[in-house]
Motif scaffolding. Structure first.
Motif, short mmCIF file in Angstrom:
data_model
loop_
_atom_site.label_atom_id
_atom_site.label_comp_id
_atom_site.label_asym_id
_atom_site.label_seq_id
_atom_site.Cartn_x
_atom_site.Cartn_y
_atom_site.Cartn_z
N CYS A 92 -20.33 72.86 143.33
CA CYS A 92 -20.68 71.72 142.47
C CYS A 92 -21.51 72.10 141.24
N MET A 117 -20.26 64.25 141.41
CA MET A 117 -21.31 65.05 142.06
C MET A 117 -22.20 64.16 142.91
N LEU A 134 -23.02 72.99 147.34
CA LEU A 134 -23.69 72.72 146.05
C LEU A 134 -23.75 73.96 145.18
N VAL A 184 -23.21 64.53 146.79
CA VAL A 184 -24.61 64.54 147.25
C VAL A 184 -24.84 63.47 148.32
N LEU A 232 -31.73 66.00 143.85
CA LEU A 232 -31.58 67.11 144.80
C LEU A 232 -32.94 67.69 145.18
#
Ligand code: B1M
Length: 177
Positions: free
Chosen positions: A6, A34, A2, A38, A72
């Motif tokens: 990303c 994305m 991440l 995730v 997130l």
């Protein structure tokens, strides 16, 4: 994955959008890509072994549809032992108030990605205050345009610049360090 790939890639997409090189459909494609990453990372982010330590309500404020960062943050909070109630996007102050009345969380987390929706955080804090609930919850805020200074100005208890920081800060705010 991440932090090194990303999130910088998303920033690049944001810059290209600002410069008129890509448009909303490309931002949506980037967001879906994305979200796919995730989804794959989710089980790994949730692995922690920590016991439930409290309830947190999170949501993206009224008028704002951005949810990747908020999601997130939610996962990192879950991974740190919190029970997370996610109200989703475009959450009006009244909905935050009703959720606090119903679930009596220890902390409310608000995300805003647009400068135009940042005032929604303050409106929500005011609504919690008016409902007599402000004293019973800690409030943490974040999102790309949100700063520590803004958080202080509007009377939030805390700010975190990223998802890992949000989990650490939530624990600290609740005296769980
Ligand atoms: Co939007 N968008 N967008 N967009 N979009 C931005 C935010 C923008 C900066 C792009 C740009 O111009 N450079 C710009 C805002 C400009 C401004 O306000 N000054 C913008 C715009 C203008 C818009 C529209 C108005 C475009 C249009 O329609 N003309 C529109 C608004 C829609 C609305 O919300 N009403 C719009 C729409 C969209 C899509 C739907 C296409 C899509 C979102 C899809 C989705 O979320 N499901 C999208 C995307 C993808 C972006 C960018 C490119 C990426 C956002 C993202 O997901 N970043 C973004 C550019 C950018 O941010 N550089 C942009 C990755 C994510 C992991 O980071 O969300 O910052 P972030 O979250 C971080 C931290 O901020 C922090 O932790 C996270 C993880 O590290 N954090 C918290 C977040 N919440 C927290 C809460 C906390 C603590 C930390 O405590 C509770």
């Amino acid at each position: 994955i991440l932090n090194d790939a990303c999130i910088p890639a998303m920033s690049e997409v944001g810059c290209m959008f600002e410069e008129g090189q890509v448009f909303v459909p490309e931002m949506l494609i980037a967001a879906r890509a994305m979200q796919g990453v995730v989804d794959i990372l989710r089980p790994h982010l949730l692995k922690s072994g920590a016991k439930p330590v409290g309830t947190i309500i999170i949501g993206t404020v009224a008028g704002d549809m951005h949810d990747i960062g908020k999601n997130l943050v939610g996962m990192m909070l879950e991974g740190n032992g919190f029970a997370v109630i996610d109200l989703g996007v475009d959450v009006a102050p009244a909905k935050f108030v009703a959720a606090v009345q119903e679930h009596q969380p220890a902390l409310v987390g608000m995300s805003a990605l647009l400068t135009t929706t940042m005032p929604g955080i303050k409106l929500t804090i005011d609504a919690l205050d008016k409902a007599g609930l402000r004293g019973s919850v800690k409030i943490m805020v974040g999102g790309a345009p949100v700063t520590e200074e803004f958080a202080r100005t509007i009377g939030a208890d805390g700010f975190a610049p990223d998802a890992g920081g949000a989990a650490r800060h939530a624990r600290a705010l609740l005296g769980l360090t």
